[in-house]
Design a protein around this motif. Sequence first.
Motif, PDB file in Angstrom:
ATOM      1  N   ARG A 135       0.839  -1.196   0.000  1.00 25.17           N
ATOM      2  CA  ARG A 135       0.000   0.000   0.000  1.00 25.17           C
ATOM      3  C   ARG A 135       0.879   1.254   0.000  1.00 25.17           C
ATOM      4  NH1 ARG A 135      -5.203   0.068   0.783  1.00 25.17           N
ATOM      5  NH2 ARG A 135      -5.071  -2.115   1.441  1.00 25.17           N
ATOM      6  N   PHE A 136       0.522   2.218  -0.849  1.00 30.29           N
ATOM      7  CA  PHE A 136       1.289   3.453  -0.987  1.00 30.29           C
ATOM      8  C   PHE A 136       0.405   4.662  -0.676  1.00 30.29           C
ATOM      9  CE2 PHE A 136       3.020   0.252  -3.822  1.00 30.29           C
ATOM     10  CZ  PHE A 136       4.378   0.298  -3.542  1.00 30.29           C
ATOM     11  N   ASP A 137       1.019   5.703  -0.146  1.00 23.59           N
ATOM     12  CA  ASP A 137       0.263   6.910   0.225  1.00 23.59           C
ATOM     13  C   ASP A 137      -0.298   7.653  -0.981  1.00 23.59           C
ATOM     14  OD1 ASP A 137       0.283   6.812   2.952  1.00 23.59           O
ATOM     15  OD2 ASP A 137       1.974   8.159   3.221  1.00 23.59           O
ATOM     16  N   THR A 138       0.433   7.666  -2.078  1.00 28.42           N
ATOM     17  CA  THR A 138       0.050   8.496  -3.216  1.00 28.42           C
ATOM     18  C   THR A 138       0.067   7.718  -4.519  1.00 28.42           C
ATOM     19  OG1 THR A 138       2.310   9.203  -3.719  1.00 28.42           O
ATOM     20  CG2 THR A 138       1.098  10.497  -2.070  1.00 28.42           C
ATOM     21  N   PHE A 139      -0.620   8.262  -5.526  1.00 32.95           N
ATOM     22  CA  PHE A 139      -0.572   7.673  -6.855  1.00 32.95           C
ATOM     23  C   PHE A 139       0.832   7.773  -7.449  1.00 32.95           C
ATOM     24  CE2 PHE A 139      -5.337   8.236  -7.248  1.00 32.95           C
ATOM     25  CZ  PHE A 139      -5.595   6.879  -7.368  1.00 32.95           C
ATOM     26  N   ALA A 153       6.203   2.554  -8.534  1.00 30.55           N
ATOM     27  CA  ALA A 153       6.326   1.124  -8.251  1.00 30.55           C
ATOM     28  C   ALA A 153       5.968   0.301  -9.481  1.00 30.55           C
ATOM     29  CB  ALA A 153       5.431   0.741  -7.078  1.00 30.55           C
ATOM     30  N   ALA A 154       4.941   0.735 -10.212  1.00 33.82           N
ATOM     31  CA  ALA A 154       4.557   0.027 -11.436  1.00 33.82           C
ATOM     32  C   ALA A 154       5.678   0.112 -12.463  1.00 33.82           C
ATOM     33  CB  ALA A 154       3.269   0.609 -11.996  1.00 33.82           C
ATOM     34  N   ARG A 155       6.267   1.270 -12.625  1.00 30.75           N
ATOM     35  CA  ARG A 155       7.370   1.433 -13.586  1.00 30.75           C
ATOM     36  C   ARG A 155       8.566   0.573 -13.210  1.00 30.75           C
ATOM     37  NH1 ARG A 155       8.881   7.491 -15.177  1.00 30.75           N
ATOM     38  NH2 ARG A 155      10.589   6.248 -16.026  1.00 30.75           N
ATOM     39  N   ALA A 156       8.767   0.377 -11.906  1.00 30.53           N
ATOM     40  CA  ALA A 156       9.898  -0.425 -11.440  1.00 30.53           C
ATOM     41  C   ALA A 156       9.635  -1.919 -11.561  1.00 30.53           C
ATOM     42  CB  ALA A 156      10.233  -0.063  -9.998  1.00 30.53           C
ATOM     43  N   GLY A 157       8.417  -2.291 -11.990  1.00 24.97           N
ATOM     44  CA  GLY A 157       8.102  -3.706 -12.145  1.00 24.97           C
ATOM     45  C   GLY A 157       7.651  -4.383 -10.877  1.00 24.97           C
ATOM     46  N   CYS A 158       7.184  -3.583  -9.895  1.00 28.82           N
ATOM     47  CA  CYS A 158       6.758  -4.156  -8.616  1.00 28.82           C
ATOM     48  C   CYS A 158       5.372  -4.798  -8.683  1.00 28.82           C
ATOM     49  CB  CYS A 158       6.750  -3.079  -7.530  1.00 28.82           C
ATOM     50  SG  CYS A 158       8.380  -2.368  -7.207  1.00 28.82           S
ATOM     51  N   GLY A 159       4.589  -4.473  -9.702  1.00 31.81           N
ATOM     52  CA  GLY A 159       3.254  -5.024  -9.813  1.00 31.81           C
ATOM     53  C   GLY A 159       2.384  -4.205 -10.741  1.00 31.81           C
TER      54      GLY A 159
END
Length: 301
Positions: free
Chosen positions: A221-225, A231-237
């Motif tokens: 869970r992240f505080d902000t978009f 995280a998406a760009r880094a390939g985290c999910g």
Amino acid sequence: MSKRLLPSMTALQCFEAAARHMSFTRAAQELHLTQSAVSKQVAQLEDMLQHLLFHRVRRRLQLTPAGELYLAEVNKILTQVDMSSRYILSYGGETEVLRLATQPTFGVRWLIPNLKGFSRRHPSIHLDIRNELEPFDLVQAKADVAFFYGKGSWPGAVCIELFGEEVVTVCAPAILPAAALDSAADLTSLVLLQCASRPEAWHEWFEEQGINTEYSYHGPRFDTFSMCIRAARAGCGVALVPRFLIEDELAEGKLVIPWQHLKVSEGAHFIACSEPSLDIPKVRHLVDWILHKAGARSPFL
């Protein structure tokens, strides 16, 4: 009411300089004072605080534990005074400050790019922009203008809708399976990135497609978009985010949409200000500018 402990600015400067140089003499040279004047200021400060700030050992200074603690606080005070003074120094006599509050990702991804040219058009208005994650009372003048996502209700404020949004799933191309996804439910095989401000987002996205899954609330869970997008760009999910926030990444191929289902959000993005402030020219100029950039209809016409 008890008497406040308010040491002079000179005393604080003498203490800070002496602590930095570990020398009253060098502190005096920097501050253009005599050595005895610096020593006296520090002594008066110690008397006020009822704690020694320095050990005087063989004509050398060493901070005491109390002195180390106090130095950290004094540095904060002097830094803030310096920043505040430079803040005022940077303004001309005709400059007006307009304080804007915005949610972090909206501010970075939409607001700032769309403020380009405003200062050129209105050079006497200085924008002071800060992030706000939590709601606050506009009437108490924490900000002149605020931007928020919701249903258009803010106590004591006039709220004008800017635009709605559609949310889409996005991820780095590299994390997609070699075979095509057969259904939206297959996304649960990947990590679902959650945004704290929209805790129901994944559940509602799956539910709209008739999919019930126990995994819709699972994932970091992240505080902000902004953090979700990074995280998406880094390939985290896989992240579920408003499309208008990631148009650049989609165009550049840094993010892709793994499942083509657009969900129209129930809320919208609004600009808000207290009703009396609408009569203030600087506020009206900013509101008109933003409405034009958003392609929104002005309620004042």
